[in-house]
Every structure is written in C-alpha cells, then in structure tokens.
Design a protein around this motif. Sequence first.
Motif, short mmCIF file in Angstrom:
data_model
loop_
_atom_site.label_atom_id
_atom_site.label_comp_id
_atom_site.label_asym_id
_atom_site.label_seq_id
_atom_site.Cartn_x
_atom_site.Cartn_y
_atom_site.Cartn_z
N ARG A 17 0.83 -1.21 0.00
CA ARG A 17 0.00 0.00 0.00
C ARG A 17 0.86 1.25 0.00
N ALA A 18 1.93 1.23 0.80
CA ALA A 18 2.82 2.40 0.88
C ALA A 18 3.53 2.62 -0.45
N LYS A 19 3.93 1.51 -1.09
CA LYS A 19 4.61 1.62 -2.38
C LYS A 19 3.67 2.21 -3.42
N GLU A 20 2.44 1.70 -3.46
CA GLU A 20 1.45 2.21 -4.41
C GLU A 20 1.18 3.70 -4.17
N LYS A 21 1.14 4.07 -2.88
CA LYS A 21 0.90 5.47 -2.55
C LYS A 21 2.05 6.35 -3.05
N ARG A 22 3.30 5.82 -2.90
CA ARG A 22 4.47 6.61 -3.35
C ARG A 22 4.46 6.76 -4.88
N ILE A 23 4.09 5.67 -5.60
CA ILE A 23 4.04 5.73 -7.07
C ILE A 23 3.01 6.75 -7.53
N ASN A 24 1.84 6.70 -6.91
CA ASN A 24 0.78 7.65 -7.26
C ASN A 24 1.22 9.08 -6.97
N GLN A 25 1.96 9.24 -5.88
CA GLN A 25 2.40 10.59 -5.49
C GLN A 25 3.43 11.12 -6.48
N ILE A 26 4.36 10.24 -6.95
CA ILE A 26 5.38 10.66 -7.92
C ILE A 26 4.71 11.08 -9.23
N SER A 27 3.74 10.31 -9.68
CA SER A 27 3.02 10.64 -10.91
C SER A 27 2.32 11.98 -10.77
N LEU A 28 1.72 12.21 -9.64
CA LEU A 28 1.02 13.47 -9.39
C LEU A 28 2.02 14.62 -9.34
N GLU A 29 3.15 14.37 -8.73
CA GLU A 29 4.18 15.42 -8.61
C GLU A 29 4.69 15.84 -9.98
N GLU A 30 4.91 14.85 -10.84
CA GLU A 30 5.40 15.15 -12.19
C GLU A 30 4.42 16.02 -12.96
N LYS A 31 3.13 15.70 -12.86
CA LYS A 31 2.11 16.46 -13.58
C LYS A 31 2.08 17.91 -13.11
N VAL A 32 2.08 18.12 -11.81
CA VAL A 32 1.98 19.47 -11.25
C VAL A 32 3.22 20.28 -11.60
N LEU A 33 4.43 19.70 -11.41
CA LEU A 33 5.66 20.45 -11.66
C LEU A 33 5.83 20.78 -13.14
N THR A 34 5.43 19.86 -14.01
CA THR A 34 5.52 20.13 -15.45
C THR A 34 4.68 21.36 -15.82
N ALA A 35 3.47 21.43 -15.27
CA ALA A 35 2.58 22.56 -15.56
C ALA A 35 3.14 23.85 -14.98
N VAL A 36 3.71 23.80 -13.80
CA VAL A 36 4.25 25.00 -13.15
C VAL A 36 5.45 25.54 -13.91
N ILE A 37 6.35 24.63 -14.33
CA ILE A 37 7.56 25.04 -15.07
C ILE A 37 7.16 25.65 -16.41
N ALA A 38 6.11 25.09 -17.04
CA ALA A 38 5.63 25.63 -18.33
C ALA A 38 5.15 27.06 -18.18
N LEU A 39 4.75 27.45 -17.00
CA LEU A 39 4.30 28.81 -16.74
C LEU A 39 5.44 29.71 -16.33
N GLY A 40 6.68 29.22 -16.47
CA GLY A 40 7.85 30.06 -16.25
C GLY A 40 8.32 30.10 -14.81
N LYS A 41 7.88 29.19 -13.99
CA LYS A 41 8.29 29.20 -12.58
C LYS A 41 9.55 28.36 -12.40
N ASN A 42 10.28 28.66 -11.32
CA ASN A 42 11.53 27.96 -11.00
C ASN A 42 11.22 26.54 -10.52
N GLU A 43 11.89 25.54 -11.13
CA GLU A 43 11.61 24.12 -10.81
C GLU A 43 11.96 23.77 -9.37
#
Length: 545
Positions: free
Chosen positions: A433-459
């Motif tokens: 369960r913890a592993k699945e939670k970490r995988i889901n969190q990494i996927s979510l993190e990638e989506k959010v950071l990609t969108a933020v960087i595209a808007l010109g923000k510091n990674e």
Amino acid sequence: MEIDQINEEKYILLPSGIKAIKANYRTDEKISKYRDNPLITALPKIMSEYDAFEFMSHYPSIEQNLSEFHDNERFHSLTSVKSFFHVGKLHLNLEMTFSRFLRDSYVGRNPLDKDHATNFHILHSQLNAGEELYLPPNSLSEATSFSLIGYSGMGKSTAIERILQYYPQLIIHPAPVGTTQIVWLKLDCPHDGSMKTLCVSFFDQIDQLLGTTFLKQYKRTSVSTMVTGIAKIAKTYCIGAIIIDELQHLIRPNKTSEMLMNFLVTLVNVVGVGVMVIGTMKAKQVLQLDFRIARRSIGKVWKPLPFSEEWLTFTNELWDYQWTKEFIPHDNELSEVLYDCSQGITDLAVKIFTVAQGRAIIHKRKGISEKLMRQVVNEDLAMIKPMLKALRSGNPKAIMKYEDLYSIDLEEQLEVMSTSLDKNSLIEEHRLRAKEKRINQISLEEKVLTAVIALGKNEKKAKKVFDQLIKLDPQADETTLLVGVLQKIDEEDVIIKRTKKEQAEKEGLKVLLPIAEQAKKEKRLTYDLLKEAGYIKDPLQEFIL
C-alpha cells in the motif's frame, strides 16, 4: 476491642480501617427458630429463588457500536467475558443450602439466651484448661458441616464467593447484645497441606478484620495451642461459617488431614460454627476420614453439565458475547460441538468460545465455527486433551489423575495467541500500500511540476512548495496542488521583491544620512554635497553628453 468512630446511620469504623456494619435487626423474620436471635435477624433477609438468580448473575455489557470496531479493538474486548456468570440449578441450590447452613449455625447461640451465656463460660473454661470440649446434651448445636466437591472448572469457588458477597462479613452489635459478629471467614488450604499454615492464615485474616494481634500471639506456639486459640476466637466473635477452599491440598501421607478433620468436626458439634469445605474430586479422600461424623452433614458433588436443556440455556446466554465481524446465531449443532470440546466443563466452554473468536479475528475469519473451536482444543489448549479424554471415558480414577491439568488463564492464552501470530502478510500488505501510494504521489508530482515550469516558474522552488503542500494534505488532488504551488510561489516572489526594495532603501539611508549631517555642520546645502560626491549629475552636462 475499641471502636474508633461510629457512624450512627450504618457503619462502624474499626482500628483495622475496616468499615463494619452496625447491627440493624429485622422485624419481619417469619421463621420462629430465627426470629428472636439478633445474630440472625441482623443478617440480610432470606432470598427468594428469583432474588438469588438476579443477585448472583453477571452479564457484562455488550458493545452497541461493534460494527465500528477495528480488529485490535475487537481483540481487546474479548476479555470482557471473564466476568460472565450464568446462574443455573447448581448455583441456586447452593445458595439455598448455604443460606440455611449459615443461619442454622447461630441457632442455639443466641447471645440474649441465659443458657448461651452459661455454655459460653463452660467452653471458655475447657479451652483455657486444655480439656476435651463438650456441652450438656440439651445445648447441642444445630450447626452443620457442608462439603462441596466437584470437577475443576465448574465454578465452585466463584459461586460461593458471589454468595458471600450478599452477607456482610462483620457486624457490630451494641448493647444489650454487645458483641462483634464475624459472619463468615474464607480460607484457602495451603499447598503444602500444613495444619500450622492454615492456622496462621486464620489468625492473619482475623487480625486484618479486627485490628487485633492474634497472629503475633500464636505464631510461635504449637499446632494444638493454635487450634485452641481458633476455637476461642470462633466462640468469642460469633463466627457463623468457616469456608475452607482447595481441600485437595490436604492429601498428604501424614496425620495432618485427620487432625484437621477432627478439629473441624469439633467446631461444628461443640463450638457451633458451620464449617464448609470445597475441593476437587481428589478431596473425596480427605472427606472419607472423620468429617461425616459431624451430627448434621451436607454433601454436594458438582459434575460437568450433561448435554441437556440446561446446557443449551447456558450456551445461548454465552452466545451473545461475540466480537467477530459477523454474529453467528446460536444453534444446537454448534452448542453440541462446544459441549464435545469442553465435556460440559462450563469455565472451559467459555474459554474455548472466547479463544476461538481470537483466532477468527487474527486470521480474518468472519465468525465462530466448529473448525475454530476444535482448533483451539487441538492446538491452543492441547495440554488439557488428556483430561478431556478421561472425561469422555467416564473413568473416575482417570479423571482424578488428570483434573489438575486444568489451569487456563484466558488473558495469558490470548496474549500468547497475539504474540505468536505471523504478521508477515499484514506487514507485506502495508508495504505494498505504501509503495502504491508513493508511485501515485510521484506521478502526481510530475504532472503538477511540469505545468508550473511551463508557466515560467523555478523548478527547484516549485518542488519545495509541492512537498510542503502534499505533507499538509496527502489526499489533495492535482488541481488543488497546482493552484496551491502557483499561489505560494507568487506570494514568495512578492515578498522577495518587497524585501529587496526595503533593503535598497536601507542602503541608501546609510549613505545619505552622513552627508546630510556633514552639510548641517558645514552650513551648506545637502544638494551641493551630494552633487560633489557624484550622487547628483549636472543636468546640462548630461544633456550635452
């Protein structure tokens, strides 16, 4: 014995710290031989069968919100059944017999009767002189001897303790009675079967009740002197009943058993104290000595319950106490399985039923079942299988040989069960369960950071803010996190710009203030000094350039 403090309402505080009941004599006694005896009318009234059932029964409360319990809470709740006490025919019969046994011990010992006073002085003189105890024929006691023997686990000791709770142990009688009454005294026969150890236990209990020093007085004396002291105390303090439990411990290859039984018979026949002995089936060997020569003797034997209507009633009451995820209704088939597993030993049945639920909770089973109950007997309680085999055989000698094997501590059994459980599957489940939670969190993190960087923000800054937000709310969705990261970065940028501006203003003040001070001292214009220092340009020259 001095009395420290008197509560005029109900209690008297003794030097021992014990609160004794102040005698309150009932006037509603219907039985003529009891009616004018203050030692009897100070006792609670005789219970009806219904009252006895209500008083002795104990059914622990049942959780109403059990469906909300997780497994650990269910497991914790299992020990609630320890206080379960179902009253049956054996218990009601025992209560009625004990009630009569106790009161009859006081018939012939009425402290307001002149003959009683005379007999008291005769006995006192005989005891002091070490003579054989006897009384005139017309003053014989109505006290009885009472034996209760039975198979281990049938609740003999628990039943008598519940009955004793109905009676105050100590009653103080003011004048004209003017006596202290010890209604009952319960002693456990020592494991070494020693008469002296039993006598010491008697004196110790009396001292704890009354604040006296009899133990100190008799501790270093001979057994015969101790026995004389016990008789004196029993007579002086109007002891109604002496209950001696675990009588089977007296089985020794010496004369201790015979000596004790002779003394107990004397207490009954001459001193007038009711004596009750309790033991397992092995105690029969002791009772075959001299106990039955007491003038009036009662003997009860408690055997395992047969598979009958009484057994079905007992298991039906027990069946309410289920803490598993699914409530399994009571039926004759399961009741018969429990009977086969316990052979009608009620305490054993309760423990098998409870430990089986522990197995169900731990191994994720829905509820109680035949398989679980048989597993408990074959695996968890394997040490009692020889005793069960003996009970099935019906051979008395075999039963007596193995009955001492029955000694089961429910809490200890549940503790062993919980600590010996293989928790690997549970740990693996949590790991996945913890592993699945970490995988889901990494996927979510990638989506959010990609969108933020595209808007010109510091990674780097965006990653730091994301970690902060997910820690505060692990269940946050992508949109919430994206908006939160952008807002947080913008807020921090505004703060940084404001801070830089304020810092620049502070630096400017550091330069301008000294020049302004210098202009003041030299009585010149600040403008001229700033111009000389190069902070102000000549506008004409700037224009020409």
